[in-house]
Design a protein around this motif. Structure first.
Motif, PDB file in Angstrom:
ATOM      1  N   ALA A   1       0.830  -1.209   0.000  1.00 55.60           N
ATOM      2  CA  ALA A   1       0.000   0.000   0.000  1.00 55.60           C
ATOM      3  C   ALA A   1       0.862   1.255   0.000  1.00 55.60           C
ATOM      4  O   ALA A   1       0.567   2.223  -0.715  1.00 55.60           O
ATOM      5  CB  ALA A   1      -0.928  -0.011   1.216  1.00 55.60           C
ATOM      6  N   ALA A   2       1.932   1.242   0.794  1.00 53.30           N
ATOM      7  CA  ALA A   2       2.831   2.403   0.831  1.00 53.30           C
ATOM      8  C   ALA A   2       3.471   2.640  -0.529  1.00 53.30           C
ATOM      9  O   ALA A   2       3.617   3.791  -0.972  1.00 53.30           O
ATOM     10  CB  ALA A   2       3.907   2.189   1.894  1.00 53.30           C
ATOM     11  N   ASN A   3       3.865   1.551  -1.214  1.00 47.19           N
ATOM     12  CA  ASN A   3       4.431   1.695  -2.559  1.00 47.19           C
ATOM     13  C   ASN A   3       3.449   2.382  -3.498  1.00 47.19           C
ATOM     14  O   ASN A   3       3.806   3.300  -4.238  1.00 47.19           O
ATOM     15  CB  ASN A   3       4.782   0.319  -3.140  1.00 47.19           C
TER      16      ASN A   3
ATOM     17  N   ILE B   1       2.193   6.789  -6.987  1.00 42.44           N
ATOM     18  CA  ILE B   1       1.224   7.694  -7.628  1.00 42.44           C
ATOM     19  C   ILE B   1       1.617   9.148  -7.395  1.00 42.44           C
ATOM     20  O   ILE B   1       1.583   9.978  -8.308  1.00 42.44           O
ATOM     21  CB  ILE B   1      -0.200   7.446  -7.083  1.00 42.44           C
ATOM     22  N   ARG B   2       2.036   9.462  -6.182  1.00 47.22           N
ATOM     23  CA  ARG B   2       2.358  10.855  -5.845  1.00 47.22           C
ATOM     24  C   ARG B   2       3.710  11.293  -6.387  1.00 47.22           C
ATOM     25  O   ARG B   2       3.840  12.389  -6.956  1.00 47.22           O
ATOM     26  CB  ARG B   2       2.324  11.032  -4.322  1.00 47.22           C
ATOM     27  N   GLU B   3       4.735  10.455  -6.210  1.00 52.32           N
ATOM     28  CA  GLU B   3       6.093  10.886  -6.520  1.00 52.32           C
ATOM     29  C   GLU B   3       6.544  10.549  -7.942  1.00 52.32           C
ATOM     30  O   GLU B   3       7.309  11.307  -8.539  1.00 52.32           O
ATOM     31  CB  GLU B   3       7.066  10.256  -5.521  1.00 52.32           C
ATOM     32  N   VAL B   4       6.092   9.433  -8.491  1.00 46.03           N
ATOM     33  CA  VAL B   4       6.525   9.025  -9.825  1.00 46.03           C
ATOM     34  C   VAL B   4       5.608   9.592 -10.897  1.00 46.03           C
ATOM     35  O   VAL B   4       6.056  10.098 -11.927  1.00 46.03           O
ATOM     36  CB  VAL B   4       6.588   7.485  -9.939  1.00 46.03           C
TER      37      VAL B   4
ATOM     38  N   ALA C   1      -1.821   4.328 -14.170  1.00 42.61           N
ATOM     39  CA  ALA C   1      -1.266   4.056 -12.844  1.00 42.61           C
ATOM     40  C   ALA C   1      -2.340   4.232 -11.771  1.00 42.61           C
ATOM     41  O   ALA C   1      -2.452   3.424 -10.841  1.00 42.61           O
ATOM     42  CB  ALA C   1      -0.082   4.979 -12.572  1.00 42.61           C
ATOM     43  N   SER C   2      -3.142   5.279 -11.899  1.00 43.23           N
ATOM     44  CA  SER C   2      -4.223   5.489 -10.928  1.00 43.23           C
ATOM     45  C   SER C   2      -5.256   4.374 -11.004  1.00 43.23           C
ATOM     46  O   SER C   2      -5.788   3.925  -9.974  1.00 43.23           O
ATOM     47  CB  SER C   2      -4.894   6.843 -11.181  1.00 43.23           C
TER      48      SER C   2
ATOM     49  N   LEU D   1      -5.320   8.812  -2.575  1.00 44.72           N
ATOM     50  CA  LEU D   1      -5.278   8.704  -4.027  1.00 44.72           C
ATOM     51  C   LEU D   1      -5.939   9.895  -4.698  1.00 44.72           C
ATOM     52  O   LEU D   1      -7.089  10.234  -4.409  1.00 44.72           O
ATOM     53  CB  LEU D   1      -5.975   7.410  -4.464  1.00 44.72           C
ATOM     54  N   ASP D   2      -5.212  10.532  -5.604  1.00 42.90           N
ATOM     55  CA  ASP D   2      -5.785  11.578  -6.447  1.00 42.90           C
ATOM     56  C   ASP D   2      -6.448  10.886  -7.633  1.00 42.90           C
ATOM     57  O   ASP D   2      -5.800  10.166  -8.388  1.00 42.90           O
ATOM     58  CB  ASP D   2      -4.679  12.521  -6.934  1.00 42.90           C
ATOM     59  N   THR D   3      -7.746  11.094  -7.792  1.00 48.72           N
ATOM     60  CA  THR D   3      -8.507  10.339  -8.794  1.00 48.72           C
ATOM     61  C   THR D   3      -8.891  11.168 -10.020  1.00 48.72           C
ATOM     62  O   THR D   3      -9.796  10.797 -10.762  1.00 48.72           O
ATOM     63  CB  THR D   3      -9.780   9.756  -8.152  1.00 48.72           C
TER      64      THR D   3
END
Length: 327
Positions: free
Chosen positions: A164-166, A171-174, A182-183, A206-208
Protein backbone atom coordinates in the motif's frame (compact mmCIF):
# COMPACT_ATOMS: atom_id res chain seq x y z
CA UNK A 1 36.96 16.42 6.22
CA UNK A 2 38.52 12.98 5.86
CA UNK A 3 36.26 10.05 5.06
CA UNK A 4 35.96 7.15 7.52
CA UNK A 5 38.22 4.28 6.60
CA UNK A 6 35.15 2.06 6.18
CA UNK A 7 34.23 4.09 3.07
CA UNK A 8 37.44 3.12 1.25
CA UNK A 9 36.51 -0.38 0.09
CA UNK A 10 33.16 0.94 -1.09
CA UNK A 11 34.69 3.82 -2.97
CA UNK A 12 37.18 1.46 -4.53
CA UNK A 13 34.42 -0.91 -5.53
CA UNK A 14 32.44 1.90 -7.13
CA UNK A 15 35.52 3.18 -8.93
CA UNK A 16 36.24 -0.26 -10.37
CA UNK A 17 32.62 -0.77 -11.40
CA UNK A 18 32.18 2.51 -13.26
CA UNK A 19 33.78 3.23 -16.64
CA UNK A 20 36.62 5.76 -16.74
CA UNK A 21 35.88 8.92 -18.72
CA UNK A 22 38.09 9.38 -21.85
CA UNK A 23 39.62 12.59 -20.47
CA UNK A 24 40.54 10.83 -17.24
CA UNK A 25 41.99 7.94 -19.19
CA UNK A 26 44.22 10.27 -21.21
CA UNK A 27 45.35 12.09 -18.08
CA UNK A 28 46.27 8.77 -16.51
CA UNK A 29 48.16 7.51 -19.59
CA UNK A 30 51.73 8.00 -18.23
CA UNK A 31 51.01 5.77 -15.24
CA UNK A 32 51.40 1.99 -15.45
CA UNK A 33 48.36 0.48 -17.10
CA UNK A 34 45.85 -1.25 -14.85
CA UNK A 35 44.29 -4.49 -16.02
CA UNK A 36 40.52 -4.07 -16.05
CA UNK A 37 38.33 -6.70 -14.44
CA UNK A 38 34.63 -7.31 -14.40
CA UNK A 39 33.23 -5.79 -11.22
CA UNK A 40 32.52 -8.48 -8.63
CA UNK A 41 29.03 -8.47 -7.11
CA UNK A 42 30.27 -10.61 -4.24
CA UNK A 43 33.13 -8.23 -3.47
CA UNK A 44 30.82 -5.26 -3.43
CA UNK A 45 28.25 -7.09 -1.32
CA UNK A 46 30.90 -8.16 1.19
CA UNK A 47 31.87 -4.52 1.64
CA UNK A 48 28.25 -3.49 2.07
CA UNK A 49 27.53 -6.35 4.45
CA UNK A 50 30.40 -5.21 6.69
CA UNK A 51 29.11 -1.66 6.53
CA UNK A 52 25.71 -2.68 7.89
CA UNK A 53 27.23 -2.64 11.35
CA UNK A 54 27.62 1.12 11.09
CA UNK A 55 25.45 3.19 13.42
CA UNK A 56 25.11 5.92 10.79
CA UNK A 57 21.84 5.87 8.84
CA UNK A 58 23.40 8.24 6.31
CA UNK A 59 26.19 5.74 5.72
CA UNK A 60 23.69 2.94 5.18
CA UNK A 61 21.79 5.07 2.66
CA UNK A 62 25.10 5.75 0.95
CA UNK A 63 25.72 2.03 0.60
CA UNK A 64 22.33 1.43 -0.92
CA UNK A 65 22.96 4.26 -3.37
CA UNK A 66 26.37 2.82 -4.18
CA UNK A 67 24.94 -0.54 -5.22
CA UNK A 68 22.06 1.04 -7.14
CA UNK A 69 24.39 3.36 -9.03
CA UNK A 70 26.71 0.47 -9.86
CA UNK A 71 23.85 -1.77 -11.00
CA UNK A 72 24.06 -1.06 -14.72
CA UNK A 73 27.75 -2.05 -14.82
CA UNK A 74 27.48 -5.16 -12.65
CA UNK A 75 27.29 -8.59 -14.33
CA UNK A 76 23.58 -9.34 -14.65
CA UNK A 77 23.92 -13.07 -13.97
CA UNK A 78 25.94 -12.52 -10.81
CA UNK A 79 23.52 -9.90 -9.55
CA UNK A 80 20.46 -12.10 -10.11
CA UNK A 81 22.15 -15.12 -8.54
CA UNK A 82 23.19 -13.11 -5.48
CA UNK A 83 19.63 -11.82 -5.09
CA UNK A 84 18.11 -15.29 -5.48
CA UNK A 85 20.22 -16.83 -2.71
CA UNK A 86 20.24 -13.89 -0.27
CA UNK A 87 18.31 -14.63 2.94
CA UNK A 88 19.00 -11.48 4.96
CA UNK A 89 16.09 -9.03 4.42
CA UNK A 90 18.30 -5.94 4.44
CA UNK A 91 20.74 -7.35 1.90
CA UNK A 92 17.89 -8.74 -0.20
CA UNK A 93 16.42 -5.24 -0.35
CA UNK A 94 19.76 -3.79 -1.49
CA UNK A 95 20.07 -6.37 -4.25
CA UNK A 96 16.43 -6.03 -5.31
CA UNK A 97 16.87 -2.25 -5.57
CA UNK A 98 19.91 -2.78 -7.80
CA UNK A 99 17.94 -5.07 -10.12
CA UNK A 100 15.07 -2.60 -10.28
CA UNK A 101 17.57 0.15 -11.13
CA UNK A 102 18.70 -1.89 -14.13
CA UNK A 103 15.15 -1.83 -15.49
CA UNK A 104 14.54 1.82 -14.61
CA UNK A 105 17.67 2.84 -16.52
CA UNK A 106 16.97 0.73 -19.57
CA UNK A 107 19.77 -1.78 -18.99
CA UNK A 108 17.53 -4.81 -18.51
CA UNK A 109 13.73 -4.57 -18.98
CA UNK A 110 13.17 -7.96 -17.34
CA UNK A 111 15.15 -7.36 -14.13
CA UNK A 112 12.16 -5.90 -12.30
CA UNK A 113 10.19 -9.05 -13.14
CA UNK A 114 12.69 -11.13 -11.17
CA UNK A 115 12.10 -8.88 -8.17
CA UNK A 116 8.32 -9.09 -8.60
CA UNK A 117 8.42 -12.89 -8.73
CA UNK A 118 10.33 -13.07 -5.47
CA UNK A 119 7.98 -10.58 -3.82
CA UNK A 120 5.13 -12.96 -4.64
CA UNK A 121 6.81 -16.34 -4.13
CA UNK A 122 9.41 -15.89 -1.35
CA UNK A 123 8.44 -18.01 1.72
CA UNK A 124 9.91 -15.60 4.31
CA UNK A 125 7.51 -12.67 4.89
CA UNK A 126 10.35 -10.41 6.08
CA UNK A 127 12.20 -10.93 2.79
CA UNK A 128 8.95 -10.45 0.84
CA UNK A 129 8.37 -7.14 2.60
CA UNK A 130 11.95 -6.04 1.96
CA UNK A 131 11.65 -6.94 -1.71
CA UNK A 132 8.44 -4.94 -2.01
CA UNK A 133 10.14 -1.91 -0.42
CA UNK A 134 12.87 -2.10 -3.06
CA UNK A 135 10.26 -1.31 -5.74
CA UNK A 136 9.05 1.90 -4.08
CA UNK A 137 9.03 5.05 -6.23
CA UNK A 138 9.60 3.08 -9.43
CA UNK A 139 7.54 2.07 -12.46
CA UNK A 140 6.53 -1.24 -10.85
CA UNK A 141 2.89 -0.22 -10.65
CA UNK A 142 2.68 -0.34 -14.45
CA UNK A 143 5.33 -2.94 -15.26
CA UNK A 144 4.57 -5.89 -12.99
CA UNK A 145 1.11 -6.98 -14.15
CA UNK A 146 -1.26 -7.84 -11.32
CA UNK A 147 1.51 -8.00 -8.72
CA UNK A 148 0.00 -5.37 -6.44
CA UNK A 149 -3.47 -6.89 -6.63
CA UNK A 150 -1.87 -10.08 -5.30
CA UNK A 151 0.39 -8.39 -2.74
CA UNK A 152 -2.51 -6.60 -1.04
CA UNK A 153 -3.93 -10.07 -0.31
CA UNK A 154 -0.64 -11.40 1.09
CA UNK A 155 -0.88 -13.43 4.30
CA UNK A 156 1.55 -11.02 6.00
CA UNK A 157 0.16 -7.68 7.28
CA UNK A 158 3.64 -6.16 6.86
CA UNK A 159 3.76 -7.10 3.18
CA UNK A 160 0.26 -5.73 2.61
CA UNK A 161 1.17 -2.43 4.26
CA UNK A 162 4.42 -2.14 2.30
CA UNK A 163 2.49 -2.74 -0.93
CA UNK A 164 0.00 0.00 0.00
CA UNK A 165 2.83 2.40 0.83
CA UNK A 166 4.43 1.70 -2.56
CA UNK A 167 1.21 2.44 -4.41
CA UNK A 168 0.60 5.70 -2.54
CA UNK A 169 4.16 6.97 -3.03
CA UNK A 170 4.40 5.85 -6.66
CA UNK A 171 1.22 7.69 -7.63
CA UNK A 172 2.36 10.85 -5.85
CA UNK A 173 6.09 10.89 -6.52
CA UNK A 174 6.53 9.03 -9.83
CA UNK A 175 3.32 9.91 -11.66
CA UNK A 176 2.36 13.16 -9.88
CA UNK A 177 -1.24 11.87 -9.86
CA UNK A 178 -1.62 12.65 -13.57
CA UNK A 179 -1.25 9.22 -15.17
CA UNK A 180 -4.55 7.44 -15.64
CA UNK A 181 -3.29 3.85 -16.07
CA UNK A 182 -1.27 4.06 -12.84
CA UNK A 183 -4.22 5.49 -10.93
CA UNK A 184 -6.47 2.76 -12.36
CA UNK A 185 -3.98 0.13 -11.20
CA UNK A 186 -4.09 1.65 -7.72
CA UNK A 187 -7.89 1.49 -7.64
CA UNK A 188 -7.80 -2.14 -8.81
CA UNK A 189 -5.37 -3.03 -6.03
CA UNK A 190 -7.50 -1.26 -3.43
CA UNK A 191 -10.62 -3.07 -4.64
CA UNK A 192 -8.81 -6.43 -4.64
CA UNK A 193 -7.66 -6.05 -1.05
CA UNK A 194 -9.49 -7.81 1.77
CA UNK A 195 -7.61 -5.76 4.38
CA UNK A 196 -9.69 -2.66 5.26
CA UNK A 197 -6.65 -0.73 6.44
CA UNK A 198 -4.84 -1.35 3.15
CA UNK A 199 -7.85 -0.34 1.05
CA UNK A 200 -8.38 2.78 3.14
CA UNK A 201 -4.71 3.74 2.98
CA UNK A 202 -4.62 3.53 -0.81
CA UNK A 203 -7.93 5.28 -1.51
CA UNK A 204 -7.57 7.85 1.24
CA UNK A 205 -4.35 9.10 -0.36
CA UNK A 206 -5.28 8.70 -4.03
CA UNK A 207 -5.79 11.58 -6.45
CA UNK A 208 -8.51 10.34 -8.79
CA UNK A 209 -8.55 13.13 -11.40
CA UNK A 210 -7.40 10.77 -14.16
CA UNK A 211 -9.20 7.52 -13.36
CA UNK A 212 -11.36 5.70 -15.89
CA UNK A 213 -15.11 5.08 -15.76
CA UNK A 214 -14.37 1.48 -14.77
CA UNK A 215 -12.34 2.64 -11.77
CA UNK A 216 -15.09 5.04 -10.73
CA UNK A 217 -17.51 2.09 -10.77
CA UNK A 218 -15.14 0.10 -8.56
CA UNK A 219 -15.07 2.98 -6.09
CA UNK A 220 -18.85 3.11 -6.04
CA UNK A 221 -19.00 -0.61 -5.31
CA UNK A 222 -16.74 -0.07 -2.28
CA UNK A 223 -19.37 2.27 -0.82
CA UNK A 224 -21.25 -0.91 0.16
CA UNK A 225 -18.38 -2.21 2.30
CA UNK A 226 -19.20 -3.31 5.84
CA UNK A 227 -16.13 -1.39 7.04
CA UNK A 228 -16.66 2.31 7.76
CA UNK A 229 -13.01 3.17 7.02
CA UNK A 230 -13.33 1.66 3.54
CA UNK A 231 -16.58 3.50 2.84
CA UNK A 232 -15.02 6.76 4.03
CA UNK A 233 -11.93 6.32 1.86
CA UNK A 234 -14.05 5.44 -1.19
CA UNK A 235 -16.21 8.50 -0.61
CA UNK A 236 -13.12 10.69 -0.39
CA UNK A 237 -11.72 9.21 -3.61
CA UNK A 238 -15.00 9.78 -5.47
CA UNK A 239 -14.84 13.47 -4.61
CA UNK A 240 -11.99 13.97 -7.09
CA UNK A 241 -13.16 12.01 -10.14
CA UNK A 242 -12.90 13.42 -13.71
CA UNK A 243 -15.70 15.57 -15.13
CA UNK A 244 -17.15 12.62 -17.04
CA UNK A 245 -17.78 10.77 -13.78
CA UNK A 246 -19.06 13.70 -11.71
CA UNK A 247 -22.81 13.36 -12.33
CA UNK A 248 -22.98 9.67 -11.47
CA UNK A 249 -20.72 10.03 -8.42
CA UNK A 250 -22.61 13.03 -7.13
CA UNK A 251 -25.97 11.25 -7.41
CA UNK A 252 -24.59 8.18 -5.64
CA UNK A 253 -23.13 10.16 -2.75
CA UNK A 254 -26.27 12.22 -2.26
CA UNK A 255 -28.37 9.07 -2.09
CA UNK A 256 -25.95 7.49 0.36
CA UNK A 257 -26.01 10.34 2.89
CA UNK A 258 -29.47 9.70 4.34
CA UNK A 259 -28.86 6.00 5.00
CA UNK A 260 -25.27 6.23 6.25
CA UNK A 261 -24.94 5.97 10.03
CA UNK A 262 -21.24 6.48 10.63
CA UNK A 263 -20.50 10.17 11.43
CA UNK A 264 -17.01 10.03 9.88
CA UNK A 265 -18.39 8.70 6.61
CA UNK A 266 -21.18 11.29 6.63
CA UNK A 267 -18.64 14.07 7.13
CA UNK A 268 -16.62 12.74 4.20
CA UNK A 269 -19.80 12.62 2.11
CA UNK A 270 -20.43 16.30 2.73
CA UNK A 271 -16.92 17.19 1.62
CA UNK A 272 -17.08 15.10 -1.56
CA UNK A 273 -20.51 16.46 -2.48
CA UNK A 274 -19.08 19.95 -2.07
CA UNK A 275 -16.00 19.06 -4.12
CA UNK A 276 -18.04 17.61 -6.97
CA UNK A 277 -20.43 20.54 -7.17
CA UNK A 278 -18.72 23.67 -5.83
CA UNK A 279 -21.37 26.42 -5.69
CA UNK A 280 -23.95 24.23 -7.43
CA UNK A 281 -23.82 21.90 -4.43
CA UNK A 282 -25.28 24.53 -2.10
CA UNK A 283 -28.98 23.64 -2.74
CA UNK A 284 -28.19 19.95 -2.29
CA UNK A 285 -26.42 20.61 1.00
CA UNK A 286 -29.33 22.73 2.19
CA UNK A 287 -31.66 19.78 1.63
CA UNK A 288 -29.35 17.59 3.73
CA UNK A 289 -29.00 20.13 6.52
CA UNK A 290 -31.45 18.56 8.99
CA UNK A 291 -30.80 14.90 8.27
CA UNK A 292 -28.20 14.69 11.02
CA UNK A 293 -28.44 17.55 13.56
CA UNK A 294 -24.96 16.81 14.88
CA UNK A 295 -23.51 17.72 11.47
CA UNK A 296 -25.62 20.84 10.88
CA UNK A 297 -22.64 23.12 11.73
CA UNK A 298 -20.53 21.20 9.19
CA UNK A 299 -23.19 21.60 6.50
CA UNK A 300 -23.51 25.31 7.30
CA UNK A 301 -19.74 25.77 7.00
CA UNK A 302 -19.76 24.19 3.55
CA UNK A 303 -22.72 26.27 2.43
CA UNK A 304 -21.03 29.44 3.58
CA UNK A 305 -17.66 28.79 1.97
CA UNK A 306 -19.14 27.52 -1.30
CA UNK A 307 -21.19 30.71 -1.47
CA UNK A 308 -17.97 32.74 -1.72
CA UNK A 309 -17.52 31.75 -5.35
CA UNK A 310 -13.97 30.45 -4.97
CA UNK A 311 -12.83 28.48 -8.02
CA UNK A 312 -9.93 26.46 -6.59
CA UNK A 313 -10.60 23.48 -4.34
CA UNK A 314 -7.47 24.11 -2.31
CA UNK A 315 -8.70 27.65 -1.59
CA UNK A 316 -12.12 26.33 -0.59
CA UNK A 317 -10.57 23.88 1.86
CA UNK A 318 -8.34 26.54 3.32
CA UNK A 319 -11.19 29.01 3.75
CA UNK A 320 -13.43 26.41 5.36
CA UNK A 321 -10.70 25.55 7.84
CA UNK A 322 -10.25 29.24 8.63
CA UNK A 323 -13.98 29.70 9.21
CA UNK A 324 -14.19 26.76 11.58
CA UNK A 325 -11.15 27.90 13.54
CA UNK A 326 -12.42 31.46 13.94
CA UNK A 327 -13.66 32.32 17.47
Amino acid sequence: MSRPSSFRPLLLALTLCLPLAPEAARAAAPAPALQGETCSVEGLMDSIRRGLHSKSEAYKRYMRTLLRESAVTLPDGELRAAFARERDPVMAEHLAAALVARTERGADPSAIQAVARRALEEPDPAVRAATVRAMRRTSALENTGDMYERLVRDSSPEVRQEAAANIVEDIREVYSSYHGPASDAAVSAAAASTDPKVTAKILGNLDTRKISAGSASKLQSLLRSDEAEVRQAAVTALGGVPAEQVASSRETLLGMYRDERDPGVRKALLQSIAQLGFSSAVPELQRLRNVDPSLTPEVDAWIRVLGMGLQEWSLILREKQRLQQAP
